[in-house]
Design a protein around this motif. Structure first.
Motif, short mmCIF file in Angstrom:
data_model
loop_
_atom_site.label_atom_id
_atom_site.label_comp_id
_atom_site.label_asym_id
_atom_site.label_seq_id
_atom_site.Cartn_x
_atom_site.Cartn_y
_atom_site.Cartn_z
N ARG A 191 37.13 15.83 10.96
CA ARG A 191 37.08 14.56 11.69
C ARG A 191 38.43 13.86 11.73
O ARG A 191 38.69 13.08 12.61
N VAL A 192 39.28 14.10 10.74
CA VAL A 192 40.60 13.48 10.71
C VAL A 192 41.64 14.60 10.80
O VAL A 192 41.59 15.56 10.05
N LEU A 193 42.56 14.44 11.74
CA LEU A 193 43.61 15.44 11.91
C LEU A 193 44.96 14.83 11.57
O LEU A 193 45.25 13.72 11.97
N ASN A 194 45.75 15.57 10.83
CA ASN A 194 47.13 15.18 10.56
C ASN A 194 47.98 16.44 10.58
O ASN A 194 47.47 17.54 10.84
N GLU A 195 49.26 16.32 10.28
CA GLU A 195 50.15 17.48 10.32
C GLU A 195 49.72 18.58 9.35
O GLU A 195 49.83 19.76 9.67
N ASP A 196 49.24 18.20 8.17
CA ASP A 196 48.84 19.20 7.18
C ASP A 196 47.66 20.02 7.67
O ASP A 196 47.63 21.24 7.52
N ILE A 197 46.67 19.36 8.25
CA ILE A 197 45.49 20.07 8.75
C ILE A 197 45.86 20.92 9.96
O ILE A 197 45.42 22.06 10.09
N LEU A 198 46.69 20.38 10.85
CA LEU A 198 47.14 21.17 11.99
C LEU A 198 47.92 22.40 11.53
O LEU A 198 47.75 23.50 12.08
N SER A 199 48.76 22.24 10.52
CA SER A 199 49.52 23.37 9.98
C SER A 199 48.57 24.42 9.42
O SER A 199 48.75 25.62 9.66
N PHE A 200 47.56 23.98 8.68
CA PHE A 200 46.56 24.90 8.12
C PHE A 200 45.85 25.65 9.25
O PHE A 200 45.65 26.87 9.18
N LEU A 201 45.46 24.93 10.31
CA LEU A 201 44.77 25.57 11.43
C LEU A 201 45.68 26.57 12.15
O LEU A 201 45.22 27.62 12.60
N CYS A 202 46.96 26.25 12.24
CA CYS A 202 47.91 27.18 12.86
C CYS A 202 48.02 28.47 12.05
O CYS A 202 48.04 29.57 12.61
N ILE A 203 48.06 28.34 10.73
CA ILE A 203 48.13 29.52 9.87
C ILE A 203 46.84 30.33 10.01
O ILE A 203 46.87 31.55 10.13
N LYS A 204 45.72 29.63 10.02
CA LYS A 204 44.42 30.30 10.12
C LYS A 204 44.29 31.07 11.44
O LYS A 204 43.69 32.13 11.48
N HIS A 205 44.86 30.54 12.50
CA HIS A 205 44.73 31.16 13.84
C HIS A 205 46.06 31.75 14.31
O HIS A 205 46.31 31.84 15.51
N LYS A 206 46.88 32.17 13.35
CA LYS A 206 48.23 32.69 13.64
C LYS A 206 48.20 33.85 14.63
O LYS A 206 49.01 33.90 15.56
N ASN A 207 47.28 34.78 14.47
CA ASN A 207 47.24 35.95 15.35
C ASN A 207 46.90 35.57 16.78
O ASN A 207 47.48 36.12 17.72
N GLU A 208 45.98 34.64 16.96
CA GLU A 208 45.61 34.18 18.30
C GLU A 208 46.77 33.43 18.95
O GLU A 208 47.03 33.57 20.14
N ILE A 209 47.48 32.62 18.16
CA ILE A 209 48.63 31.88 18.68
C ILE A 209 49.73 32.86 19.09
O ILE A 209 50.37 32.68 20.13
N ALA A 210 49.94 33.90 18.31
CA ALA A 210 51.00 34.87 18.58
C ALA A 210 50.81 35.56 19.93
O ALA A 210 51.78 35.83 20.63
N ILE A 211 49.56 35.83 20.31
CA ILE A 211 49.33 36.53 21.58
C ILE A 211 49.11 35.58 22.75
O ILE A 211 48.94 36.02 23.88
N GLY A 212 49.07 34.28 22.45
CA GLY A 212 48.89 33.30 23.53
C GLY A 212 47.45 33.15 23.97
O GLY A 212 47.18 32.85 25.13
N ALA A 213 46.51 33.33 23.05
CA ALA A 213 45.09 33.20 23.38
C ALA A 213 44.78 31.77 23.83
O ALA A 213 45.39 30.81 23.36
N ASN A 214 43.84 31.65 24.73
CA ASN A 214 43.39 30.33 25.19
C ASN A 214 42.32 29.81 24.24
O ASN A 214 41.34 30.49 23.98
N PHE A 215 42.54 28.60 23.76
CA PHE A 215 41.57 27.97 22.88
C PHE A 215 40.69 27.02 23.68
O PHE A 215 41.04 26.60 24.79
N ASP A 216 39.57 26.66 23.10
CA ASP A 216 38.64 25.73 23.71
C ASP A 216 39.34 24.43 24.07
O ASP A 216 40.20 23.96 23.33
N LYS A 217 38.98 23.83 25.19
CA LYS A 217 39.61 22.57 25.64
C LYS A 217 39.37 21.42 24.65
O LYS A 217 40.02 20.41 24.71
#
Length: 148
Positions: free
Chosen positions: A14-40
């Protein structure tokens, strides 16, 4: 991929900050690397490009380096000289060919539509929100913050 999107949206804090966004980026690193489209419904951030320009990036078009630095994928050739392929290689383990250039940027928060004067449509969670700021321009309100 559909299962990842569903999981991503269901587990969104429910609350997003840089730390949580960083965690989510690490968690979805492979999808980010290939340029996958995420939900709007995924988070969208605002970042500083230069002293008179802000940019917006959807989740999947940015990541946070281990030093806390924000890197945003850019397609424009104007960012080629600022691109740091070593950061990309270290973070993702490969060059992410075709993703563009990474621009180190300053995180300026989560994009909140209603602060920008946009309405929120009705959903099963809440009624429609008609924004009282709609039509009010705040475009040049921060101009003086950049003056020396």
């Amino acid at each position: 991929m559909e299962e990842t999107k569903k999981l991503f949206c269901e587990l969104m804090p429910r609350v997003l900050n840089e730390d949580i966004l960083s965690f989510l980026c690490i968690k979805h690193k492979n999808e980010i690397a290939i340029g996958a489209n995420f939900d709007k419904r995924s988070p969208r951030i605002r970042y500083v490009i230069d002293k008179n320009r802000f940019g917006y990036a959807d989740f999947g078009d940015f990541f946070f380096w281990e030093d806390g630095g924000l890197y945003v994928w850019q397609q424009s050739e104007e960012f080629e000289e600022d691109h740091n392929p070593d950061i990309v290689e270290d973070y993702f383990g490969h060059s992410c060919e075709g993703r563009g250039y990474t621009l180190r940027s300053i995180f300026a928060g989560i994009d909140v539509k209603w602060l920008m004067g946009e309405d929120e449509p009705e959903t099963k969670r809440h009624k429609a929100f008609v924004n009282p700021l709609k039509g009010v321009s705040c475009e040049d309100c921060w101009e003086n913050i950049w003056k020396d």
